[in-house]
Scaffold this active site. Structure first.
Site, PDB file in Angstrom:
ATOM      1  N   ARG A   9     -19.399  15.859  -0.187  1.00 49.58           N
ATOM      2  CA  ARG A   9     -19.836  14.817   0.751  1.00 49.58           C
ATOM      3  C   ARG A   9     -19.901  15.381   2.166  1.00 49.58           C
ATOM      4  NH1 ARG A   9     -16.862   9.319  -1.145  1.00 49.58           N
ATOM      5  NH2 ARG A   9     -15.282  10.158  -2.482  1.00 49.58           N
ATOM      6  N   GLU A  39       0.849  -1.198   0.000  1.00 49.55           N
ATOM      7  CA  GLU A  39       0.000   0.000   0.000  1.00 49.55           C
ATOM      8  C   GLU A  39       0.884   1.248   0.000  1.00 49.55           C
ATOM      9  OE1 GLU A  39      -3.225   1.138  -0.242  1.00 49.55           O
ATOM     10  OE2 GLU A  39      -2.332   3.098   0.156  1.00 49.55           O
ATOM     11  N   ASP A  59     -11.554  -0.800  -8.931  1.00 46.48           N
ATOM     12  CA  ASP A  59     -11.660   0.432  -9.717  1.00 46.48           C
ATOM     13  C   ASP A  59     -10.563   0.566 -10.768  1.00 46.48           C
ATOM     14  OD1 ASP A  59     -13.901   1.145  -8.338  1.00 46.48           O
ATOM     15  OD2 ASP A  59     -13.155   3.102  -7.674  1.00 46.48           O
ATOM     16  N   ALA A  86     -18.201  -0.845  -5.137  1.00 46.42           N
ATOM     17  CA  ALA A  86     -17.545  -1.673  -4.120  1.00 46.42           C
ATOM     18  C   ALA A  86     -18.028  -3.120  -4.243  1.00 46.42           C
ATOM     19  CB  ALA A  86     -17.836  -1.124  -2.728  1.00 46.42           C
ATOM     20  N   ARG A 101     -17.517   3.896   5.974  1.00 51.69           N
ATOM     21  CA  ARG A 101     -16.362   3.238   5.343  1.00 51.69           C
ATOM     22  C   ARG A 101     -15.289   2.849   6.360  1.00 51.69           C
ATOM     23  NH1 ARG A 101     -15.718   3.840  -0.594  1.00 51.69           N
ATOM     24  NH2 ARG A 101     -17.672   4.734  -1.300  1.00 51.69           N
TER      25      ARG A 101
END
Ligand SMILES: Cc1cc2nc3c(=O)[nH]c(=O)nc-3n(C[C@H](O)[C@H](O)[C@H](O)COP(=O)(O)OP(=O)(O)OC[C@H]3O[C@@H](n4cnc5c(N)ncnc54)[C@H](O)[C@@H]3O)c2cc1C
Length: 459
Positions: free
Chosen positions: A205, A39, A323, A336, A121
C-alpha cells in the site's frame, strides 16, 4: 434476613475499536443502549490508507446516525473529472502502456445509484470517534476470555490480559479477522471455521502526494489525468487500484499480487526488500509508472485473509460483528460497508431489548444472524470472484476485456441497491414476534379452552 440483589442493568461490552466497533458504539448511543468499548491498543488507530464506500454503506451511516453521514460527506473525495460522479473505477490494463498500445481506452464501470466516494482512514476514524464520548472507551484492554453460563440471567464475565475482570450483559466481538471472540463463538461446534484462510493474494500500500501521482501517471487516452479518478489496473498475476483521497491531495494505491503458495509467515505482514517488492510487479511486465508509485510504499506484504464461510454469528451472549464475522478480500470495496450494515441492524435490535434478559438478547442475535449472515457471506464469496475477474482468470470470462467490463458493471448492483430499511423493519418485526409474551388472559383462555375440549371429549 437475606435480601435479593437487583440484577445489573443492561450493559453491552464491545470488543475492538475498528470501523465495526465504532459504528456499533455510535448506533448504541443513538438507541440509548449503555455500552463500554474495550480496545487492545493504547489509542485509536487506523490501519491502511484509503477506504471506498458504496451507497449501501452511506445509507447505513445515515440510518445509524444522520450526523455520521453528514460528517463523512465533509471528508470524502470523489473523482476529479466532471461527469464521473457515478463511476466506481475505470478499468485499465497493468501492462506497459496501460493497454493503450493495443487500442484499449479506460472503461468506466459503476451505476446511477453509485456516487464515487472514498476517504483517508484517519479522517474516517476522526469522524467516528468525534461522535463517541471518550468515557465509554477503555484502551489497553485486550480481551482474553469471556465466560458465560449456559442458563440463567444475561451475564458474561470478561477477563483481560492485564488480569482485570468485568461483567456485562453480552459481548459483541468486533475484534477483526483474527480476533479472539471468533473462537468463543465457533470454537466448540465448528473448530475448523475459526481461523481465517489465506486468499492467495497479498498487497503493498502507498499514499502518494497527488502532485507526484499526477506527474507519474500522466494522462489517459481520453486526455484525463489518470491519478484524478479511481482506477483498477487489471492483468495476469496482479491488479492495482489507485484513487484520490484527502480531498484530492493524495492518491491511494493498493497493489495486489497473486500468490500460489500458502502464507507461512507467522504474522499477517511480512517485511521484504524493496527489490523483492519491485520484482513482484516487474516480473509481470507491469507499466513502469505504477512501479514508480511503489516508491511511497513500505516494502511490506500484507496478506489478505478471509472468512469464506461462517456457520453462525453468535453463541449464547457472544455475537460477532464486522471482520470477525465475515472478513473479506477487498475486491468489491465492501468490507467496511458490511461492518456498517451489521452495526445498523444490531444497534436497532439491541435498542429493542427492554431488560438484561437472556431470552431477549439471544432473540436479537438470532434475528441479526438470520438477516446479516447470508448477505455478508455472499459479499465474501463474490469478492473472491471479483479478484479472479481482475486477474483475468474468472471462469467463463478469462481475458475477454469486454466481458470483464460487462461483469464489473453488474456485479456490485445487488450490494449497492439493497433496501437496508427493509432489513431494519424485518429485524424489528422478527424480534417482536420472538419475544412476544402471551398476555395472562390469553393463557387463561387457552387453558380453559383445552379444559373445555377435554371435557367434551370425555363426555
Ligand atoms: C487492503 C484492504 C483494502 C480495503 N479497502 C476497503 C474499501 O475500500 N472499502 C471497504 O468497505 N472495505 C475495505 N476493506 C475492508 C475493511 O477495511 C474492513 O472490513 C474493516 O476495516 C474491518 O473493520 P473491523 O472493525 O471489523 O475490524 P478491525 O479494523 O480489524 O478492528 C478490530 C479492532 O479490534 C481490536 N482488537 C483485536 N483483538 C482484540 C482483543 N482481544 N481485545 C480488544 N480489542 C481487540 C484491534 O486492535 C482493532 O482495533 C479493505 C481491507 C483491506 C485489507
Amino acid at each position: 434476613m437475606g435480601s435479593i440483589s437487583p440484577s445489573p442493568p443492561l450493559h453491552i461490552a464491545i470488543v475492538g475499536a475498528g470501523i465495526g466497533g465504532l459504528a456499533l458504539a455510535i448506533g448504541l448511543l443513538r438507541q440509548g443502549v449503555p455500552y463500554t468499548l474495550y480496545e487492545a491498543a493504547g489509542a485509536y488507530s487506523a490501519v491502511g490508507a484509503g477506504v471506498g464506500l458504496g451507497p449501501n454503506a452511506l445509507a447505513a451511516m445515515d440510518a445509524i446516525d444522520a450526523r455520521f453521514r453528514a460528517l463523512y460527506n465533509q471528508i470524502s473525495t470523489g473523482n476529479v473529472t466532471p461527469g464521473k460522479d457515478h463511476v466506481m473505477m475505470d478499468a485499465m490494463l497493468l501492462e506497459d502502456g496501460f493497454g493503450e498500445k493495443r487500442g484499449w481506452k479506460p472503461a468506466p464501470y459503476g451505476a446511477p445509484c453509485y456516487d464515487r466516494t472514498s476517504a483517508h482512514r484517519v479522517d474516517l476514524l476522526n469522524v467516528m470517534t468525534s461522535l463517541i464520548p471518550i468515557s465509554t472507551v477503555k484502551f489497553n484492554k485486550r480481551v482474553k476470555t469471556v465466560d458465560q453460563k449456559a442458563e440463567g440471567g444475561a451475564k458474561v464475565t470478561i477477563t483481560f490480559e492485564d488480569g482485570e475482570v468485568v461483567e456485562a450483559s453480552a459481548v459483541i466481538g468486533c475484534d477483526g479477522a483474527k480476533g479472539a471472540t471468533r473462537q468463543m463463538v465457533l470454537g466448540e461446534k465448528y473448530p475448523d471455521q475459526v481461523r481465517a484462510t489465506y486468499s492467495g493474494k497479498y498487497v503493498y500500500r502507498s499514499i502518494v502526494p497527488m502532485e507526484d501521482a499526477v506527474k507519474i501517471l500522466g494522462k489517459d487516452a481520453l486526455g484525463d489525468e489518470i491519478a484524478g479518478d479511481a482506477k483498477m489496473f487489471i492483468g495476469k498475476g496482479a491488479n492495482v487500484t489507485t484513487f484520490p483521497i484527502s480531498k484530492g491531495t493524495q492518491c491511494n494505491m493498493v497493489a495486489f499480487k497473486l500468490d500460489d503458495k500458502p502464507w507461512t509467515y507467522p504474522e499477517w505482514t511480512q517485511p521484504v526488500t524493496r527489490e523483492e517488492m519491485v520484482n513482484d510487479f516487474e516480473e509481470l511486465g507491469v507499466d513502469k509508472r505504477l512501479i514508480k508509485m511503489l516508491d511511497w510504499a513500505k516494502p511490506l506484504r500484507w496478506s489478505i485473509h478471509h472468512h469464506l464461510t461462517t456457520p453462525v454469528y453468535y453463541n449464547g451472549l457472544i455475537c460477532l460483528l464486522g471482520d470477525s464475522a465475515h472478513a473479506t478480500t477487498p475486491h468489491q470495496a465492501a468490507g467496511a460497508g458490511q461492518c456498517l450494515e451489521d452495526a445498523l441492524i444490531l444497534s436497532r435490535l439491541l435498542g429493542l431489548v427492554s431488560a438484561p434478559d437472556r431470552d431477549q438478547l439471544e432473540a436479537a442475535f438470532k434475528v441479526y444472524d438470520e438477516i446479516r449472515r447470508p448477505r455478508a457471506q455472499k459479499v465474501v464469496q463474490t469478492s473472491k470472484q471479483a479478484g479472479l475477474v481482475y486477474t483475468l482468470s474468472a471462469p467463463g470470462i478469462g481475458d475477454d476485456l469486454d466481458a470483464i467490463v460487462k461483469d464489473l458493471n453488474h456485479r456490485f448492483l445487488w450490494i449497492w441497491e439493497h433496501d437496508l430499511m427493509a432489513d431494519v423493519d424485518r429485524a424489528e418485526k422478527e424480534f417482536k414476534a420472538l419475544t412476544r409474551k402471551e398476555p395472562e388472559t390469553m393463557n387463561m383462555k387457552r387453558v380453559s379452552a383445552s379444559v373445555v375440549e377435554k371435557t367434551a371429549l370425555t363426555a
